[in-house]
Enzyme design. Structure first.
Site, PDB file in Angstrom:
ATOM      1  N   ARG A 170     -13.392   5.914 -11.099  1.00 16.48           N
ATOM      2  CA  ARG A 170     -12.384   6.932 -11.367  1.00 16.48           C
ATOM      3  C   ARG A 170     -12.780   7.672 -12.636  1.00 16.48           C
ATOM      4  O   ARG A 170     -12.665   7.156 -13.739  1.00 16.48           O
ATOM      5  CB  ARG A 170     -11.005   6.258 -11.514  1.00 16.48           C
ATOM      6  CG  ARG A 170      -9.951   7.150 -12.136  1.00 16.48           C
ATOM      7  CD  ARG A 170      -8.589   6.505 -12.129  1.00 16.48           C
ATOM      8  NE  ARG A 170      -8.521   5.192 -12.737  1.00 16.48           N
ATOM      9  CZ  ARG A 170      -8.437   4.957 -14.051  1.00 16.48           C
ATOM     10  NH1 ARG A 170      -8.465   5.972 -14.915  1.00 16.48           N
ATOM     11  NH2 ARG A 170      -8.355   3.724 -14.518  1.00 16.48           N
ATOM     12  N   HIS A 224      -6.043   7.269 -15.302  1.00 12.78           N
ATOM     13  CA  HIS A 224      -5.281   6.715 -14.183  1.00 12.78           C
ATOM     14  C   HIS A 224      -4.319   7.753 -13.611  1.00 12.78           C
ATOM     15  O   HIS A 224      -4.243   7.949 -12.400  1.00 12.78           O
ATOM     16  CB  HIS A 224      -4.509   5.483 -14.658  1.00 12.78           C
ATOM     17  CG  HIS A 224      -3.608   4.886 -13.638  1.00 12.78           C
ATOM     18  ND1 HIS A 224      -4.079   4.241 -12.517  1.00 12.78           N
ATOM     19  CD2 HIS A 224      -2.256   4.834 -13.567  1.00 12.78           C
ATOM     20  CE1 HIS A 224      -3.056   3.818 -11.798  1.00 12.78           C
ATOM     21  NE2 HIS A 224      -1.937   4.168 -12.408  1.00 12.78           N
ATOM     22  N   TYR A 260      -9.325   2.326 -23.328  1.00 10.85           N
ATOM     23  CA  TYR A 260      -9.895   1.125 -22.722  1.00 10.85           C
ATOM     24  C   TYR A 260     -11.288   1.309 -22.126  1.00 10.85           C
ATOM     25  O   TYR A 260     -11.839   0.368 -21.559  1.00 10.85           O
ATOM     26  CB  TYR A 260      -8.945   0.560 -21.650  1.00 10.85           C
ATOM     27  CG  TYR A 260      -8.539   1.550 -20.575  1.00 10.85           C
ATOM     28  CD1 TYR A 260      -9.339   1.781 -19.458  1.00 10.85           C
ATOM     29  CD2 TYR A 260      -7.332   2.249 -20.670  1.00 10.85           C
ATOM     30  CE1 TYR A 260      -8.953   2.666 -18.465  1.00 10.85           C
ATOM     31  CE2 TYR A 260      -6.938   3.140 -19.691  1.00 10.85           C
ATOM     32  CZ  TYR A 260      -7.755   3.349 -18.594  1.00 10.85           C
ATOM     33  OH  TYR A 260      -7.360   4.252 -17.618  1.00 10.85           O
TER      34      TYR A 260
END
Length: 368
Positions: A265, A269, A278
């Site tokens: 990805r 998100h 992260y």
């Protein structure tokens, strides 16, 4: 007590030791993997056109979110090879059970993009007719759609239809109990369902290593007696080849099939997420160099199946598609507050009738 094993059966269930690949990151062909056949150029050209359109749709939906036209949008940029191959591997009478991140797949399936985005705009839970499109509502709770997919697949089998069900799921969803129940139920029933895991490496911010100690998610299938495979999810040629085989296996009575696609990805998100908290920019750049769209374009150009005119035509069609979507989404939808009470019960309960009357009185008072 000795236990007899059947290694020949186990060998038939195990995925390949490394993800299946036909094309490398630079778009160059590799030695064809045993047991799989590359799709023809015409099908790959169609896949390319849909990937270009899907990428443009994703960018436009992201822009609409920033403009306040969508409440939220989970981008699938970088996962187009999975989204498009999943649709192309199915027939029109097959069923698709998508997640909230599979809007590109729904658009490729032929669903009106405004209807696809209805959920993400907050108008309805599902903006299209699942029965007419043979596409279940996009599922936000993780993995719950996998159980539903198995139930429908078993129903189709009992009705004598040879249709197949494909359930999309993310790597995070494989950590849910529903996923394991679905695999077990499907294997016992030998239901004609394909579980397609798009492993994009993060369940929001949780990396795969914090979710499982398995060498690959595809290995989870063997515990249920299910044939499994892993594939390079950024290689459209490989994904389409593997999914075509998985669908054939399920359609011909071989039972369920688990496919894990290793992909990434590229964006956060959702628009509410900050992925820099992260993961590193170096990691993202590494995966961007393996862009599935660029990889397929190079592969087709080198084969002489695609030229500059074909690339321009695909991009022009995508821009026209995006313009139509912008115009449609910039029109405020007509809303009816009383729809809150529709489709709850066939025969409304006294409580619903009371609530409806209360809303009517409040709206009347506001108008006065």
């Amino acid at each position: 007590m000795s236990v007899r094993t059947h290694p020949q059966v186990v060998d038939g269930l195990l995925p390949s030791p490394a993800p299946v690949r036909f094309v490398d990151e630079d778009g160059k062909p590799l030695e064809p993997p045993a047991g799989y056949r590359a799709p023809g150029d015409e099908q790959l050209l169609e896949a390319y056109r849909r990937m270009v359109l899907g990428r443009r749709f994703d960018r436009q939906a992201t822009a609409l979110t920033k403009q306040g036209r969508l409440a939220v949008y989970p981008s699938s940029r970088g996962q187009e090879a999975c989204q498009i191959a999943g649709v192309l591997a199915l027939r029109e009478d097959d069923w698709l059970f998508p997640t909230y991140r599979d809007s590109v797949a729904l658009v490729s399936r032929g669903i009106d993009p405004v209807e696809v985005l209805t959920l993400l705009r907050g108008d309805w839970h599902c903006g299209y007719d699942p029965v007419a499109t043979r596409v279940a509502p996009q599922c936000t709770p993780l993995a719950t759609q996998t159980i539903h997919a198995v139930g429908l697949a078993e129903a189709l089998r009992r009705k004598g239809e040879d249709a197949v069900v494909m359930a999309f799921i993310g790597d995070g969803g494989t950590s849910e109990g529903d996923f394991h129940e679905a695999l077990n139920y499907a294997a016992v029933l030998r239901a004609p369902v394909v579980f397609f895991v798009q492993n994009n490496k993060y369940a929001i911010s949780v990396p795969l290593a914090r979710q499982t100690a398995a060498p690959a998610l595809a290995y989870k299938g063997i515990g249920y007696g299910m044939r499994s495979e892993q594939v390079d999810g950024n290689d459209l040629v490989a994904v389409l080849s593997v999914l075509t085989e998985a669908v054939r296996h399920a359609r011909e009575g071989g039972g369920p099939f688990l496919v894990e696609a290793h992909t990434y990805r590229m964006d956060s998100h959702t628009n509410a997420d900050d992925a820099t908290r992260y993961r590193t920019s170096e990691e993202v750049e590494q995966w961007e160099s393996a862009d599935p769209l660029a990889r397929l374009e190079t592969y087709l150009r080198d084969r002489g199946a695609l030229d500059a005119e074909g690339v321009a035509a695909a991009n022009q069609a995508a821009e026209e598609f995006a313009a139509r979507l912008r115009d449609a989404m910039n029109t405020d939808p007509e809303t009816d507050p009383f729809e809150l009470f529709d489709h709850v019960f066939a025969d409304p309960t006294p409580q619903l009738r009371e609530q409806r009357a209360l809303l009517a009185s409040e709206l009347t008072a506001t108008e006065d």
